[in-house]
Scaffold this motif. Sequence first.
Motif, short mmCIF file in Angstrom:
data_model
loop_
_atom_site.label_atom_id
_atom_site.label_comp_id
_atom_site.label_asym_id
_atom_site.label_seq_id
_atom_site.Cartn_x
_atom_site.Cartn_y
_atom_site.Cartn_z
N PHE A 1 -6.86 0.43 1.25
CA PHE A 1 -6.20 0.09 2.63
C PHE A 1 -5.06 0.11 2.79
N GLN A 2 -4.96 -1.29 2.18
CA GLN A 2 -3.63 -2.19 3.22
C GLN A 2 -2.55 -1.59 2.50
N VAL B 1 -2.22 0.11 13.42
CA VAL B 1 -2.17 0.45 12.66
C VAL B 1 -2.15 2.05 13.69
N ARG C 1 2.20 2.24 9.92
CA ARG C 1 2.93 0.98 10.09
C ARG C 1 4.38 1.61 10.95
N TYR D 1 -2.31 0.97 5.13
CA TYR D 1 -1.76 0.61 6.80
C TYR D 1 -0.02 0.41 6.60
N ASP D 2 0.26 -0.10 5.88
CA ASP D 2 1.37 -0.50 5.34
C ASP D 2 2.06 0.44 5.81
N MET E 1 -8.02 5.35 7.24
CA MET E 1 -7.40 5.29 8.55
C MET E 1 -8.86 5.78 9.25
N SER F 1 -9.66 1.67 9.87
CA SER F 1 -8.34 0.74 9.91
C SER F 1 -8.91 0.34 11.57
N CYS G 1 -2.76 4.63 13.00
CA CYS G 1 -3.15 6.08 12.71
C CYS G 1 -3.39 7.25 13.55
#
Length: 104
Positions: free
Chosen positions: A6-7, A54, A14, A10-11, A44, A47, A56
């Motif tokens: 998940f991280q 984020v 972003r 998200y990275d 997402m 998030s 999304c």
Amino acid sequence: MDEGFFQRAYDIVRQIPQGRVATYGQIARMMGEPRKARFVGFAMHSSPGMAGGVPCHRVVFKDGSLAPGFAFGGPNEQRRMLDAEGIEFLPNGKVDMRRFQWEA
């Protein structure tokens, strides 16, 4: 799915610039996990959204379709957010992917 996945998703999300969209599959490929587009969707959905940095709402299906209405608190919320960034839609209500897909 593990928190690390998940991280990583998200990275990447972003990095999607304002006024552009990416697909779930595109994010998965950029992560080196080309068969995990569905898991990107799970990420997402979980998030922190814009409040957590984020964006999304900039992630859409490969045909330009938007997430189901519940994902953003209402059926037109994702479209409203994309409209506000200058994203244009085709007559069928899908994002014009040829013009607005992020070329990462």
